[in-house]
Scaffold this motif. Structure first.
Motif, PDB file in Angstrom:
ATOM      1  N   THR A 174      27.239 -11.412 -91.342  1.00 18.08           N
ATOM      2  CA  THR A 174      26.540 -12.702 -91.269  1.00 18.08           C
ATOM      3  C   THR A 174      26.519 -13.364 -92.643  1.00 18.08           C
ATOM      4  N   ILE A 200      24.964 -16.536 -95.009  1.00 17.04           N
ATOM      5  CA  ILE A 200      23.798 -17.419 -95.089  1.00 17.04           C
ATOM      6  C   ILE A 200      23.891 -18.235 -96.372  1.00 17.04           C
ATOM      7  N   TYR A 212      14.813 -10.001 -96.113  1.00 16.94           N
ATOM      8  CA  TYR A 212      15.618  -9.326 -95.096  1.00 16.94           C
ATOM      9  C   TYR A 212      15.614  -7.828 -95.386  1.00 16.94           C
ATOM     10  N   ARG A 270      18.190  -7.405 -85.641  1.00 21.79           N
ATOM     11  CA  ARG A 270      18.439  -8.003 -86.962  1.00 21.79           C
ATOM     12  C   ARG A 270      17.402  -9.116 -87.160  1.00 21.79           C
ATOM     13  N   PHE A 326      23.062 -20.728 -91.294  1.00 19.19           N
ATOM     14  CA  PHE A 326      23.403 -19.383 -90.841  1.00 19.19           C
ATOM     15  C   PHE A 326      24.702 -19.401 -90.028  1.00 19.19           C
ATOM     16  N   SER A 327      25.588 -18.499 -90.381  1.00 19.99           N
ATOM     17  CA  SER A 327      26.758 -18.208 -89.557  1.00 19.99           C
ATOM     18  C   SER A 327      26.622 -16.746 -89.159  1.00 19.99           C
ATOM     19  N   VAL A 328      26.066 -16.520 -87.972  1.00 23.25           N
ATOM     20  CA  VAL A 328      25.661 -15.178 -87.559  1.00 23.25           C
ATOM     21  C   VAL A 328      26.810 -14.440 -86.881  1.00 23.25           C
ATOM     22  N   HIS A 335      28.520 -12.108 -84.377  1.00 27.76           N
ATOM     23  CA  HIS A 335      28.147 -11.820 -82.995  1.00 27.76           C
ATOM     24  C   HIS A 335      27.927 -10.329 -82.782  1.00 27.76           C
ATOM     25  N   PHE A 353      19.822 -11.582 -83.319  1.00 27.07           N
ATOM     26  CA  PHE A 353      19.492 -11.961 -84.697  1.00 27.07           C
ATOM     27  C   PHE A 353      18.321 -12.931 -84.644  1.00 27.07           C
ATOM     28  N   VAL A 370      15.633 -15.383 -86.862  1.00 23.27           N
ATOM     29  CA  VAL A 370      15.209 -16.049 -88.090  1.00 23.27           C
ATOM     30  C   VAL A 370      13.758 -16.448 -87.901  1.00 23.27           C
ATOM     31  N   GLY A 378      24.957 -14.732 -81.793  1.00 23.35           N
ATOM     32  CA  GLY A 378      26.019 -15.020 -82.747  1.00 23.35           C
ATOM     33  C   GLY A 378      26.378 -16.482 -82.657  1.00 23.35           C
ATOM     34  N   GLU A 408      26.117 -20.631 -85.131  1.00 25.30           N
ATOM     35  CA  GLU A 408      25.900 -21.295 -86.412  1.00 25.30           C
ATOM     36  C   GLU A 408      24.834 -22.373 -86.261  1.00 25.30           C
TER      37      GLU A 408
END
Length: 379
Positions: A175, A177, A187, A196, A206-208, A210, A216, A218, A229, A231
């Motif tokens: 991921t 950020i 984190y 997560r 965020f580009s999580v 997958h 995930f 936040v 997963g 963005e």
């Protein structure tokens, strides 16, 4: 002689008596049978009978009161359990929020604070932090490597990015950020299997990576974003009266008012949607937007789509860590469009902004303070 019935205290109905009350009544009847040959005045007999009736009524009332006391106790226990969850239960989100409060405020340099209390300073204006080997190794600005312990009890790291700086963080799961100026991200030193979670103050894109079996999350002070997963951008500055999420691709689930006992609300949004939670009104509103104007900062420019001048100034102040004053407040709501390149020197940016808006800018004796004002030269 017939007994007089007391009009205020009616004779108890045998069909509605409890087993204990029936036993008490039977004992009373035996008492009267035993004493029937004794000499009592009519008033004494009536008083004795009424006393027995009152005793049975009091027992029924006492049973009724016990029922409601038990019900009230159950409701109270439920409420106390809920309050106990909110006040005393230490979930991961709340723990990370406490770590954010301990993090440095207003440092001159970007800081990485590890769970073992080591503090690493990142001097570049645009720094990078990358976790490798499951989190055991941390590469800082592509120039140095730091090791950390990932076995044992879970620990939390904090990345503090002051105004005037930016940073890109790559977690061990892949991921990425992008942290904007004036932000904090807390984190875990490593993610536990199946979950997560991170906590944000400020703004981040965020580009999580997958992971179907590991959602995930936040967390912010008043919003939770859940994804598998995708963005998206989250803005949660303390000096803004709102928290906002802009979705670029995929889908996310938002939870607002998470810390209230019964008021938690969930909302799903689709790409191109901006969701804004008003902290004062406790209301979440969504609308379709041009997402580029909210995420372009990570690529080094501001995409201004009829943005008010006050908003532009606020973003520039954060990005460069300078004070920018608008001399004529009436101009705050005037809107402008176009792309504003975020160059290394704020003065170059202010020159472009002044030229675009027809304003003048000047620098105060304090080199970090600038004034935008209407031109005194008339066309």
């Amino acid at each position: 002689m017939k007994r007089k019935k007391n009009k205020q205290e009616p004779t108890p109905d045998p069909e509605h008596l409890t087993e204990q009350e029936k036993v008490a009544g039977e004992r009373a009847r035996l008492l009267f049978k035993t004493l029937r040959n004794e000499t009592f005045s009519p008033d004494e007999k009536d008083a004795l009978w009424n006393q027995v009736g009152e005793t049975i009524s009091q027992r029924k009332q006492r049973s009724f009161n016990i029922f409601w006391i038990a019900a009230a106790a159950s409701v109270t226990l439920l409420l106390l359990t809920g309050v106990g969850y909110l006040v005393f239960y230490k979930d991961t989100a709340r723990t990370m929020q406490e770590f954010a409060a301990r993090g440095a405020n207003g440092p001159d340099e970007t800081q990485l604070i590890l769970g073992d209390k080591r503090v690493i300073s990142l001097r570049n204006e645009n720094s990078s932090v990358e976790y490798k080997d499951g989190g055991a190794l941390i590469q800082v600005d592509s120039s140095s490597t730091i090791d950390q312990q990932v076995a044992g009890d879970q620990q939390f790291n904090t990345l503090v990015v002051p105004y005037g700086k930016r940073s890109v963080l790559t977690l061990a799961d892949g991921t990425r950020i992008w942290l904007n100026s004036g932000s904090k991200l807390v984190y875990p030193s490593h993610f536990d299997k199946g979950l997560r979670e991170v906590y944000l103050e400020g703004q981040a894109y965020f580009s999580v990576a997958h992971a179907e079996d590991a959602p995930f999350y936040v967390h912010t002070k008043d919003m939770e974003v859940k994804v598998l997963g995708t963005e998206f951008d989250v803005s949660a500055y303390d000096d803004d009266p709102y928290t906002a999420t802009v979705l670029t691709k995929g889908s996310v689930e938002l939870t607002t008012q998470r810390q209230t006992l019964f008021g938690s609300k969930k909302t799903q949004i689709t790409p191109g949607t901006r969701a804004v939670f008003d902290q004062d009104q406790a209301v979440l509103q969504t609308q379709q937007v041009d997402v580029q104007q909210y995420i372009s900062w990570k690529d080094g420019y501001l995409a201004l789509n009829v943005a008010p001048l006050s908003e532009i100034i606020k973003k520039l102040s954060r990005y460069y860590r300078v004070d920018i004053e608008l001399k004529q407040p009436k101009l705050a709501g005037v809107k402008f469009g176009g792309d504003l390149i975020l160059q290394d020197d704020v003065r170059d940016v202010l020159k472009v902004l002044a030229l675009t808006t027809g304003l003048n800018y000047k620098q105060q004796p304090n080199e970090r303070r600038y004034v935008l004002e209407e031109s005194t030269i008339k066309p």
